[in-house]
Design a protein around this motif. Structure first.
Motif, PDB file in Angstrom:
ATOM      1  N   ARG A 179       0.813  -1.221   0.000  1.00 16.25           N
ATOM      2  CA  ARG A 179       0.000   0.000   0.000  1.00 16.25           C
ATOM      3  C   ARG A 179       0.849   1.274   0.000  1.00 16.25           C
ATOM      4  NH1 ARG A 179      -5.254  -1.869   3.638  1.00 16.25           N
ATOM      5  NH2 ARG A 179      -5.973  -3.391   2.081  1.00 16.25           N
ATOM      6  N   ARG A 180       2.141   1.087  -0.230  1.00 19.75           N
ATOM      7  CA  ARG A 180       3.081   2.201  -0.389  1.00 19.75           C
ATOM      8  C   ARG A 180       3.175   3.056   0.874  1.00 19.75           C
ATOM      9  NH1 ARG A 180       2.868   3.508  -6.867  1.00 19.75           N
ATOM     10  NH2 ARG A 180       2.241   1.398  -7.480  1.00 19.75           N
ATOM     11  N   LEU A 181       3.064   2.387   2.004  1.00 18.31           N
ATOM     12  CA  LEU A 181       3.230   3.040   3.301  1.00 18.31           C
ATOM     13  C   LEU A 181       4.626   2.687   3.803  1.00 18.31           C
ATOM     14  CD1 LEU A 181      -0.271   2.088   4.755  1.00 18.31           C
ATOM     15  CD2 LEU A 181       0.393   4.264   3.698  1.00 18.31           C
ATOM     16  N   ALA A 214      15.022   1.306  -9.827  1.00 14.92           N
ATOM     17  CA  ALA A 214      15.540   2.616  -9.409  1.00 14.92           C
ATOM     18  C   ALA A 214      14.546   3.387  -8.543  1.00 14.92           C
ATOM     19  CB  ALA A 214      15.966   3.451 -10.610  1.00 14.92           C
ATOM     20  N   ARG A 215      13.685   2.684  -7.814  1.00 20.69           N
ATOM     21  CA  ARG A 215      12.768   3.337  -6.883  1.00 20.69           C
ATOM     22  C   ARG A 215      13.471   3.462  -5.525  1.00 20.69           C
ATOM     23  NH1 ARG A 215       7.482   3.561  -9.091  1.00 20.69           N
ATOM     24  NH2 ARG A 215       7.845   3.685 -11.342  1.00 20.69           N
ATOM     25  N   TRP A 216      14.471   4.331  -5.479  1.00 19.47           N
ATOM     26  CA  TRP A 216      15.353   4.383  -4.318  1.00 19.47           C
ATOM     27  C   TRP A 216      14.735   5.098  -3.120  1.00 19.47           C
ATOM     28  CZ3 TRP A 216      19.248   1.269  -3.843  1.00 19.47           C
ATOM     29  CH2 TRP A 216      19.853   0.763  -4.997  1.00 19.47           C
ATOM     30  N   ARG A 217      13.962   6.129  -3.347  1.00 20.60           N
ATOM     31  CA  ARG A 217      13.410   6.882  -2.217  1.00 20.60           C
ATOM     32  C   ARG A 217      12.528   6.002  -1.305  1.00 20.60           C
ATOM     33  NH1 ARG A 217      11.914  11.708   0.052  1.00 20.60           N
ATOM     34  NH2 ARG A 217       9.730  11.948   0.580  1.00 20.60           N
ATOM     35  N   PRO A 218      11.555   5.263  -1.852  1.00 15.55           N
ATOM     36  CA  PRO A 218      10.754   4.391  -0.975  1.00 15.55           C
ATOM     37  C   PRO A 218      11.608   3.356  -0.242  1.00 15.55           C
ATOM     38  CG  PRO A 218       9.696   4.651  -3.106  1.00 15.55           C
ATOM     39  CD  PRO A 218      11.057   5.240  -3.240  1.00 15.55           C
ATOM     40  N   PHE A 219      12.585   2.805  -0.941  1.00 16.98           N
ATOM     41  CA  PHE A 219      13.456   1.807  -0.311  1.00 16.98           C
ATOM     42  C   PHE A 219      14.231   2.421   0.849  1.00 16.98           C
ATOM     43  CE2 PHE A 219      17.740  -0.087  -0.028  1.00 16.98           C
ATOM     44  CZ  PHE A 219      17.405  -1.381   0.326  1.00 16.98           C
ATOM     45  N   LEU A 220      14.820   3.587   0.645  1.00 17.16           N
ATOM     46  CA  LEU A 220      15.633   4.205   1.680  1.00 17.16           C
ATOM     47  C   LEU A 220      14.776   4.633   2.875  1.00 17.16           C
ATOM     48  CD1 LEU A 220      18.067   6.296  -0.541  1.00 17.16           C
ATOM     49  CD2 LEU A 220      18.569   4.177   0.690  1.00 17.16           C
ATOM     50  N   ILE A 221      13.562   5.115   2.614  1.00 18.65           N
ATOM     51  CA  ILE A 221      12.660   5.457   3.722  1.00 18.65           C
ATOM     52  C   ILE A 221      12.319   4.215   4.533  1.00 18.65           C
ATOM     53  CG2 ILE A 221      10.327   6.250   4.285  1.00 18.65           C
ATOM     54  CD1 ILE A 221      10.526   8.160   1.904  1.00 18.65           C
ATOM     55  N   THR A 222      12.040   3.135   3.841  1.00 20.91           N
ATOM     56  CA  THR A 222      11.702   1.877   4.528  1.00 20.91           C
ATOM     57  C   THR A 222      12.881   1.370   5.344  1.00 20.91           C
ATOM     58  OG1 THR A 222      10.119   1.288   2.801  1.00 20.91           O
ATOM     59  CG2 THR A 222      10.925  -0.500   4.189  1.00 20.91           C
ATOM     60  N   MET A 223      14.078   1.399   4.758  1.00 20.61           N
ATOM     61  CA  MET A 223      15.247   0.916   5.484  1.00 20.61           C
ATOM     62  C   MET A 223      15.579   1.816   6.677  1.00 20.61           C
ATOM     63  SD  MET A 223      16.077  -1.921   4.123  1.00 20.61           S
ATOM     64  CE  MET A 223      14.315  -2.136   3.787  1.00 20.61           C
ATOM     65  N   GLN A 420       1.253  -8.309  -7.076  1.00 20.86           N
ATOM     66  CA  GLN A 420       0.194  -8.021  -6.104  1.00 20.86           C
ATOM     67  C   GLN A 420       0.732  -7.458  -4.801  1.00 20.86           C
ATOM     68  OE1 GLN A 420       1.820 -10.852  -6.032  1.00 20.86           O
ATOM     69  NE2 GLN A 420       0.763 -12.512  -4.943  1.00 20.86           N
ATOM     70  N   ALA A 421       2.001  -7.685  -4.491  1.00 21.85           N
ATOM     71  CA  ALA A 421       2.598  -7.169  -3.254  1.00 21.85           C
ATOM     72  C   ALA A 421       3.686  -6.146  -3.541  1.00 21.85           C
ATOM     73  CB  ALA A 421       3.175  -8.327  -2.423  1.00 21.85           C
ATOM     74  N   GLY A 422       3.814  -5.733  -4.801  1.00 20.92           N
ATOM     75  CA  GLY A 422       4.980  -4.958  -5.210  1.00 20.92           C
ATOM     76  C   GLY A 422       5.008  -3.517  -4.762  1.00 20.92           C
ATOM     77  N   GLY A 423       3.853  -2.924  -4.440  1.00 17.01           N
ATOM     78  CA  GLY A 423       3.867  -1.520  -4.060  1.00 17.01           C
ATOM     79  C   GLY A 423       4.418  -0.659  -5.182  1.00 17.01           C
ATOM     80  N   VAL A 424       5.491   0.072  -4.891  1.00 19.51           N
ATOM     81  CA  VAL A 424       6.088   0.948  -5.907  1.00 19.51           C
ATOM     82  C   VAL A 424       6.702   0.168  -7.065  1.00 19.51           C
ATOM     83  CG1 VAL A 424       6.526   2.810  -4.259  1.00 19.51           C
ATOM     84  CG2 VAL A 424       8.288   1.067  -4.655  1.00 19.51           C
ATOM     85  N   PHE A 425       6.934  -1.132  -6.882  1.00 17.19           N
ATOM     86  CA  PHE A 425       7.469  -1.939  -7.977  1.00 17.19           C
ATOM     87  C   PHE A 425       6.383  -2.315  -8.984  1.00 17.19           C
ATOM     88  CE2 PHE A 425      10.354  -3.673  -4.445  1.00 17.19           C
ATOM     89  CZ  PHE A 425      11.254  -2.627  -4.596  1.00 17.19           C
ATOM     90  N   ASP A 426       5.132  -2.320  -8.555  1.00 15.99           N
ATOM     91  CA  ASP A 426       4.025  -2.753  -9.409  1.00 15.99           C
ATOM     92  C   ASP A 426       3.959  -1.883 -10.658  1.00 15.99           C
ATOM     93  OD1 ASP A 426       1.774  -4.290 -10.078  1.00 15.99           O
ATOM     94  OD2 ASP A 426       0.428  -2.788  -9.237  1.00 15.99           O
ATOM     95  N   LYS A 427       4.081  -2.529 -11.813  1.00 19.55           N
ATOM     96  CA  LYS A 427       4.048  -1.866 -13.124  1.00 19.55           C
ATOM     97  C   LYS A 427       5.199  -0.868 -13.333  1.00 19.55           C
ATOM     98  CE  LYS A 427      -0.946  -2.322 -13.823  1.00 19.55           C
ATOM     99  NZ  LYS A 427      -1.222  -3.135 -12.625  1.00 19.55           N
ATOM    100  N   ALA A 428       6.231  -0.942 -12.517  1.00 17.85           N
ATOM    101  CA  ALA A 428       7.366  -0.021 -12.674  1.00 17.85           C
ATOM    102  C   ALA A 428       8.235  -0.462 -13.852  1.00 17.85           C
ATOM    103  CB  ALA A 428       8.193   0.008 -11.397  1.00 17.85           C
TER     104      ALA A 428
END
Length: 439
Positions: A179-181, A214-223, A420-428
């Motif tokens: 859900r991109r949270l 290359a969806r680095w911002r969501p990854f870095l926030i999560t980490m 289905q679980a990809g969040g920002v990866f979905d359709k990226a």
């Protein structure tokens, strides 16, 4: 969640999940029934425990880790009597220990109460994990979590240890990511790692798909959120109870080869190198090689793999190369195996192997620990169960790899779903692949 879904009252959205919750309650109740022969006195007799297949760590550790009298991390007890779990799990044990002591005066009765209260928590964790998994799977695959709710292997292993707590946190992390949270996803991931160590493998899965998209911002926030959550619960113990805190990490490093591991087979049969080498080094080398293969697969696949597929492969690699492979580890893998490839044939084959291992380990311990050859089984029979798990999980991994290399074979994507679980990866779109290096 779409804007249309958001306008639907939450009660209406929850109705489709009600049957799954009831099935999960059924699974939790059956798991309690399985251990009733021990709860009524069998834990005080190992023969009864093993012949009734009702062993649990919960009851004996209440006494052996001093939970009946002291805090597991601050207690002045020998190092080998300190709790060998990360801090979230250790403090869950402590809180339930406090409640048990408040409700019962007799220590034996406290141990039974400790078990019962722990089972309530684990049962609720199973229900939560199933419902969260259903939300992750989405409406087209909503019934897939039945494998997690009531499969025989889950029922048999549910209350051996506290693994279901980490399972619920891991599913919560996956749903938040979907859900991109990113902040809640990171917090739940950090708490999951501070409960059981295996969710650390999901960091690698997120990193690889981030590298490809290359969806680095969501990854870095999560980490960052995961690191903050992990530090928030660990730092007080690192400062004020260092010896108790480091017990888990020292134990994990120094622990020898144990039940369920392929390394035990190699040692038992005296294989050169594999049977007489440094297993910690060999296991780490094997894990690195498998993870390198997963990384190459993720970056070379013709279409970006789904997050659940990479999580499953990474977690399976971790289990197969570990020094110990306890019966309850099946609880780690079931939800990710189902999300990665919900094919009933391979899942049934694997579940049968897990059931056989669950039976075999207790019969083997009757022979190895108690000398009851008349009741137990020997080395060769036991190792058929060890290799049964390895082979069936290896087959599932092979099918997942096939689905990644040939996405048209992926049953999840056949429903016009990308991830289905990809969040920002979905359709990226892809930003980096191995093929791009040669262009």
């Amino acid at each position: 969640m779409t804007s249309t879904e958001a306008r639907v009252p939450w009660v209406a959205r929850a109705v489709p999940y009600l049957p799954l919750g009831l099935f999960a309650l059924l699974g939790a109740s059956l798991a309690y029934v399985v251990r009733l022969p021990c709860r009524t006195g069998g834990w005080n007799d190992q023969v009864t425990t093993y012949t009734n297949f009702c062993y649990t760590d919960i009851y004996p550790l209440y006494f052996d880790r001093q939970l009946a009298t002291q805090n597991p991390y601050f207690a002045n007890v020998p190092f080998d009597k300190q709790v060998e779990y990360p801090v979230v799990l250790g403090e869950v044990m402590q809180v339930i220990g406090w409640l048990s002591r408040a409700l019962e005066r007799d220590q034996v009765a406290q141990g039974v109460r400790f078990y019962d209260l722990t089972v309530i928590l684990l049962g609720l964790s199973l229900v939560a994990g199933v419902l969260l998994m259903a939300a992750v799977a989405g409406p087209t695959r909503r019934w897939d979590p039945l494998w997690y709710a009531i499969s025989p292997a889950v029922v048999l292993a549910a209350y051996i240890n506290w693994d279901l707590v980490a399972g619920a946190l891991s599913m919560g992390m996956l749903l938040a990511w979907k859900r991109r949270l990113q902040v809640p996803a990171g917090v739940l991931l950090g708490l999951a790692i501070a409960t059981k160590f295996y969710p650390l493998m999901f960091v690698g899965a997120l990193f690889l798909l981030t590298l490809r998209t290359a969806r680095w911002r969501p990854f870095l926030i999560t980490m960052g959120s995961a690191a903050a959550a992990w530090l928030a619960v660990n730092l007080p113990f690192m400062i004020f109870a260092w010896d108790g805190w480091r017990r888990f990490y020292v134990f994990s490093q120094e622990r020898g080869v144990d039940w369920g591991s392929a390394w035990l087979f190699f040692q038992n049969k005296g294989w050169p190198i594999l049977g007489d080498g440094d297993v910690s080094t060999l296991g780490m080398a094997a894990l690195v090689i498998m993870c390198a293969g997963i990384a190459a697969l993720t970056l070379a696949a013709p279409r970006r793999p789904r997050l659940a597929q990479i999580c499953f492969l990474a977690l399976a690699a971790f289990m197969m190369t570990n020094k110990v492979w306890s019966p309850q580890f099946v609880l780690w893998l079931v939800p990710f195996a189902v999300l990665a490839r919900p094919n009933w044939k391979s899942l049934v084959l694997w579940q049968l192997a897990e059931i056989w291992y669950f039976v075999a380990i207790w019969l083997y311990l009757l022979t190895e620990q108690l000398g009851r050859d008349d009741l137990g089984i020997g080395d060769n029979t036991y190792f058929t169960a060890v290799w049964g798990r390895i082979i069936t999980i290896g087959l599932m991994m092979a099918f997942v790899v096939r689905d990644i290399l040939r996405p048209e074979k992926d049953v999840v994507r056949q429903a016009d779903i990308d991830d289905q679980a990809g969040g920002v990866f979905d359709k990226a779109p892809d930003r980096f692949t191995l093929a791009s290096l040669v262009k």
